[in-house]
Structures are given as structure tokens and as C-alpha cells.
Design a protein around this motif. Structure first.
Motif, PDB file in Angstrom:
ATOM      1  N   ARG A 223       0.859  -1.187   0.000  1.00 39.86           N
ATOM      2  CA  ARG A 223       0.000   0.000   0.000  1.00 39.86           C
ATOM      3  C   ARG A 223       0.906   1.252   0.000  1.00 39.86           C
ATOM      4  N   SER A 225       1.282   5.660  -1.121  1.00 36.19           N
ATOM      5  CA  SER A 225       0.518   6.902  -1.282  1.00 36.19           C
ATOM      6  C   SER A 225       1.296   7.892  -2.136  1.00 36.19           C
ATOM      7  N   GLU A 227       1.215  12.160  -3.011  1.00 36.76           N
ATOM      8  CA  GLU A 227       0.640  13.447  -2.621  1.00 36.76           C
ATOM      9  C   GLU A 227       0.522  14.346  -3.856  1.00 36.76           C
ATOM     10  N   GLU A 233      -3.994  16.830  -1.894  1.00 35.36           N
ATOM     11  CA  GLU A 233      -4.735  15.573  -1.792  1.00 35.36           C
ATOM     12  C   GLU A 233      -3.762  14.405  -1.762  1.00 35.36           C
ATOM     13  N   ARG A 235      -3.350  10.454  -2.496  1.00 34.46           N
ATOM     14  CA  ARG A 235      -3.928   9.331  -3.238  1.00 34.46           C
ATOM     15  C   ARG A 235      -3.255   8.041  -2.781  1.00 34.46           C
ATOM     16  N   TRP A 236      -4.067   6.984  -2.597  1.00 30.33           N
ATOM     17  CA  TRP A 236      -3.563   5.690  -2.140  1.00 30.33           C
ATOM     18  C   TRP A 236      -3.741   4.642  -3.240  1.00 30.33           C
ATOM     19  N   PRO A 254      -6.297   1.775  -7.528  1.00 30.82           N
ATOM     20  CA  PRO A 254      -6.716   2.814  -6.567  1.00 30.82           C
ATOM     21  C   PRO A 254      -7.269   2.194  -5.289  1.00 30.82           C
ATOM     22  N   ASP A 256      -8.169   4.412  -2.517  1.00 34.43           N
ATOM     23  CA  ASP A 256      -8.651   5.518  -1.688  1.00 34.43           C
ATOM     24  C   ASP A 256      -9.881   5.112  -0.884  1.00 34.43           C
ATOM     25  N   ARG A 260     -10.121   4.927   3.205  1.00 31.32           N
ATOM     26  CA  ARG A 260     -11.124   5.684   3.973  1.00 31.32           C
ATOM     27  C   ARG A 260     -11.967   4.744   4.835  1.00 31.32           C
TER      28      ARG A 260
END
Length: 526
Positions: A223, A225, A227, A233, A235-236, A254, A256, A260
Motif C-alpha cells: 500500500r 501513497s 501526494e 490531496e 492518493r492511495w 486505486p 482511496d 477511507r
């Protein structure tokens, strides 16, 4: 004379043509000394599969070479088009050709040892001449028409798949340079670096974790990320890579929404954990595999099970076996029956119908409730109700003592609540009126009682006055009255207000008790 002039003209014309041809030959020799022309280079390649590049522009190519390239994709330079066409066979082609200007000539070998083709590259005054050849049967074509059509169809499908894929796909060289990327990757690169438009090549490298993602023989998903500072923002993505020959093929899905959800779930679990930590009820949740997934501190206090045992995620049966060993549940008469009971407990808990009171050998009393949870999980709740049971027992004992005291009295006694319902009476009352309210089918009210009394006594206004007294809300005082039974005996009555709006009525038969006569008084508060 005329013939002489004609001959002179012919000689002069011939001499001029020879001079012109000689001058052209001298000119071509001069150019050839500096380098071959485009025409010369391609003439040498008429029978070969050859490409001629001026930087990233395809200046010329033989027909067989153009057939190999197929249809050019949109927003792609000629050089990218060429590299992408041969990258499956020559994964290091872009890096190798980068040194052509210094080397002057190169022979680039394919990745597979079974592949007999190769690319011969030459550098001529800023022009790159690339010839694809086959070491076995050089006169034979490298691919036939039907095979080429099939390859073009498959290539077209693969290009559309890569272009329309909702996740990122790209390929890196050994040096980490991007040599191919799909539309999703280029779009993200453009949003993070607006100056990195589609025509700039190679695109920026978005991920620096590709070595971790394909480490070892079994690639793993990590995983990561990114920026986007322009819009602040994060993004993952779930990144996975695979070594393909000398290159690394990577995929980024993706994540995200998943991140969350995980953050939300983590916050929810923390909130539940804090809430459960302050509960006096022991809570344990077993997942669909019947392994302990969650418990709170109160469970360790109630069950006396060690924390390390619970943290090891015991199974449902192991958990209950340990409770039995620690005498924290009723001792079964035989173990075989016990296992059947545990199976029935699990099924009842899964249905949400399990609820029992466990009387422990230590004298404690637990209420155990089983409830189903999502995804086949089962929750057990342990509540220590020893104090409640003790209080209930004490209260019951006090009631039994009070009832015994009333039953000893020779006077008939009955108590009405503020709502006019009989709450208690003694044995003398049941003997006097022939009805025991404690064993009656339903509750008896003041109306039911006075109707019974009226049927057993001579007519008197006393019972109407009593009904008004029992339902009165103002201050009340004790008062007395009398009635005559059908047997002719005199019945002395005492009406006493109690706390909470209750009323006690005492009956005494004068002839039986030989008591002095008491004059009748008007009730106060009725």
C-alpha cells in the motif's frame, strides 16, 4: 558546310553532357565523403526490414518494416511507436540505442536465447539506421501476412485494454526509467505534474516502491501513497510488480475508498473499545470460524481467564472448556452431555435465542446471553447478577416473613395500593371472606372486594365511603366503622392510611374477640 555545323552541334552537346555527368559524379563523391544520403541508406536496405530515424522522427522505412509497426497509436512519437513495438522482444532496446551516437554501430540481441532475430544499428551523421535481421534463413521473411494480421489484431486489443483500464499499468527499465505506460498512468502524471503532458517522454516516475513490490520470487502487494500538492490531496494505491526479462511491469490499483473505510473502521473500533472498556458486562465475540475476535477487560475479571489466553484467539469450544476447568460455569453431570449442550449453545447463540442464568460453585450468579453478529459471528455477554439475585432473595425472604407475621394475626388484614388494587392479605382475611386474593385468577380491586363484602354483610354505606377514601388524593386520617355479617355477628373495621397512598383495612369480629365496642367515626379525607 551544313553537315559540318550539325556535326559540331552534336559534338558540343555530347561534350556538355559528359561534363555535366562528371560534375554530378564529383558532387556525389564529395557528399559521400561526408556521409551517406537518406536515399543511399534506404537503397542498401531494400531487401531488409530497415528503419531510418532522425531523432524521434521516422524518416523512412522499408515496406516490411512498416508492416511490422502496424497502426500508429494516438499521441505517440515515431520513436515511442518503434520502442513499444519491439519492447516485448528487446526490453533494453531504449537504453541500448541511447549509446548508439557514441558507439557508431551496435548489434542488439533479444531477451530470449531461442529468438534468432537481432537489430543491427548504425549511426550516420545524425541519422539512425536500424535493421532487423534473422540469423537463421536470412532470405526468409521474419513473419508472414496471416501471422502479421493476427498480431496486429491482438496488439490492437491489448492497446485498447491498456488504454481503457481503470488502474495504472506501466513498465520500467533497470534504471527506473518509464519506457511504457497506459492512459491512466499518464493522466495521473499530468494531474500531479501539469507540465508533464502526454507528448513528453519518458513520463515522470510516480512510485519509488517498485523494488519492494517485486522483491523475491513471489511478488507482494504494498500500500503506497502519492501526494498531489496542487490540490493538497493524498492518493492511495495497492502496488504490485513483476519482473519481466530485464524490465519491471507494475500495476497500481486505486485504494482511496479502501483506506477511507479502514480509517473509519479503525476509529469505530477504537470508540467501541473505549466504550467496552468501561462496561461492567463481559463481552466476547467469536468470528464465523468460531475464533475469539474481540473481548473487553470486564471479561477477564468475570471469567478469571488470563489475558494471554484470550489474546491467543481460542476457539469457541476451547473458551468454554477453560471456563469449565476454572469452575466459572455450571458443572455438567457428564462430559458427553456437556459437548451436546455446547453445540446447542452455539446454535442458539447464532439464532439469538440463548439466555441462561449460571449458578456457579462459588456462589456467584451470571446471566449469559448469546447474540448473532454480522458475517456469521456470535457474541456472548456475561453479567454478574449476584447482587441482584441476593437482593431479590432478601426481598423475597422479607416478604415471606411479613406474610408469616400477618398470617399469625387473628384480625383479618388487607392492603390496597393507591390505585385500589389488593397487594397483600393474611390467612384470617381468606378465612373471613372465603377468598384468598393471592391465589385468585387475576388481581382484585377495591370494587371487587367491597362487592364481596356487601354480599356477606347487611346493607351499609360503609363500603361506599371506603371506596372514596382509598381513591382520595388529599391528606387522610385513620377512621373506624362497623358492619353486621349475615350470621348476625358484629364486624368492627379499622381503615388506616399508609405511605405511598396505600390503605390498610382491619376486620375484627366482636363476638369472637370479646373486645369493647368502638363507636363509628366519619372518615376524614374521603
Amino acid at each position: 558546310m551544313l553537315e559540318f555545323d550539325l556535326l559540331t552541334i552534336l559534338l558540343t552537346t555530347a561534350a556538355s553532357f559528359v561534363v555535366a555527368v562528371f560534375a554530378l559524379w564529383i558532387s556525389l563523391r564529395t557528399i559521400g565523403g561526408k556521409g551517406k544520403s537518406t536515399y543511399d541508406l534506404m537503397i542498401e536496405s531494400d531487401a531488409e526490414t530497415a528503419f531510418l530515424f532522425d531523432n524521434d522522427v521516422l524518416v523512412d522505412a522499408t515496406q516490411s518494416a512498416r508492416d511490422l509497426l502496424g497502426k500508429k497509436p494516438d499521441n505517440t512519437t515515431d520513436w515511442q511507436w518503434f520502442i513499444s513495438a519491439f519492447n516485448p522482444q528487446y526490453s533494453t532496446l531504449a537504453d541500448d540505442l541511447g549509446a548508439l551516437g557514441d558507439a557508431g554501430a551496435l548489434t542488439i540481441m533479444p531477451d530470449s536465447e531461442d529468438d534468432t532475430s537481432r537489430i543491427n544499428a548504425e549511426w550516420w551523421n545524425g541519422l539512425a539506421r536500424l535493421v532487423l535481421s534473422n540469423t537463421e534463413g536470412a532470405s526468409e521473411p521474419l513473419i508472414d501476412g496471416l501471422g502479421l494480421a493476427a498480431l496486429e489484431t491482438e496488439l490492437d486489443i491489448l492497446r485498447h485494454t491498456a488504454k481503457l483500464a481503470p488502474y495504472l499499468v506501466w513498465q520500467e527499465t533497470r534504471s527506473g526509467q518509464i519506457d511504457w505506460a497506459n492512459a491512466a498512468y499518464l493522466a495521473l502524471a499530468k494531474s500531479i505534474r501539469p507540465d508533464n503532458h502526454n507528448n513528453s517522454w519518458p513520463p515522470i516516475r510516480l512510485f519509488n516502491h517498485t523494488a519492494v513490490a517485486h522483491h523475491g520470487t513471489d511478488p507482494q502487494t504494498v500500500r503506497v501513497s502519492i501526494e498531489n500538492k496542487s490540490i493538497n490531496e493524498m492518493r492511495w494505491f495497492d502496488l504490485s510488480c513483476k519482473q519481466v526479462n530485464e524490465s519491471t511491469l507494475c500495476f497500481a490499483t486505486p485504494a482511496d475508498a479502501t483506506v477511507r473505510a479502514e480509517v473509519s473502521l479503525k476509529g469505530f473500533v477504537q470508540t467501541l473499545t473505549k466504550t467496552f472498556a468501561h462496561l461492567s458486562i463481559g463481552l466476547t465475540v467469536f468470528d464465523k470460524d468460531r475464533e475469539l475476535a474481540l473481548f473487553n477487560p470486564a471479561l477477564t475479571d468475570l471469567t478469571k481467564l488470563p489475558f494471554d489466553f484470550l489474546s491467543a484467539r481460542p476457539t469457541f469450544y476451547t473458551f468454554l472448556d477453560r471456563l469449565r476447568e476454572n469452575q466459572m460455569m455450571p458443572e455438567p453431570k457428564d462430559y458427553k452431555n456437556w459437548r451436546h449442550q455446547i453445540t446447542a449453545l452455539e446454535e442458539a447463540a447464532a439464532d439469538g435465542t440463548y439466555e441462561e442464568t449460571w449458578a456457579l460453585p462459588s456462589g456467584q450468579t451470571y446471566r449469559v446471553i448469546g447474540r448473532p453478529h454480522a458475517d456469521g459471528a456470535v457474541a456472548l455477554l456475561f453479567e454478574d447478577i449476584s447482587a441482584e439475585i441476593s437482593l431479590t432473595r432478601n426481598f423475597r425472604e422479607e416478604l415471606e416473613i411479613s406474610q408469616s407475621v400477618l398470617d399469625v394475626l387473628q384480625d383479618a388484614v388487607v392492603v390496597f395500593s393507591s390505585s385500589g388494587m389488593i397487594t397483600i392479605s393474611n390467612a384470617a382475611y381468606a378465612k373471613l371472606w372465603g377468598v384468598d386474593p393471592s391465589t385468585a385468577f387475576g388481581e382484585m380491586s377495591i370494587v371487587d372486594a367491597t362487592r364481596l363484602w356487601n354480599d356477606t354483610c347487611d346493607p351499609t354505606p360503609l363500603w361506599d365511603e371506603l371506596r372514596g377514601f382509598v381513591g382520595a388524593q388529599n391528606a387522610r386520617q385513620e377512621w373506624f366503622g362497623s358492619a353486621t355479617l349475615d350470621t348476625g355477628q358484629r364486624l368492627d373495621c379499622q381503615f388506616s392510611p399508609l405511605t405511598g397512598g396505600a390503605t390498610m383495612v382491619t376486620f375484627r369480629i366482636e363476638t369472637l374477640l370479646q373486645t369493647s365496642k368502638t363507636p363509628r367515626k366519619k372518615p376524614v379525607g374521603a
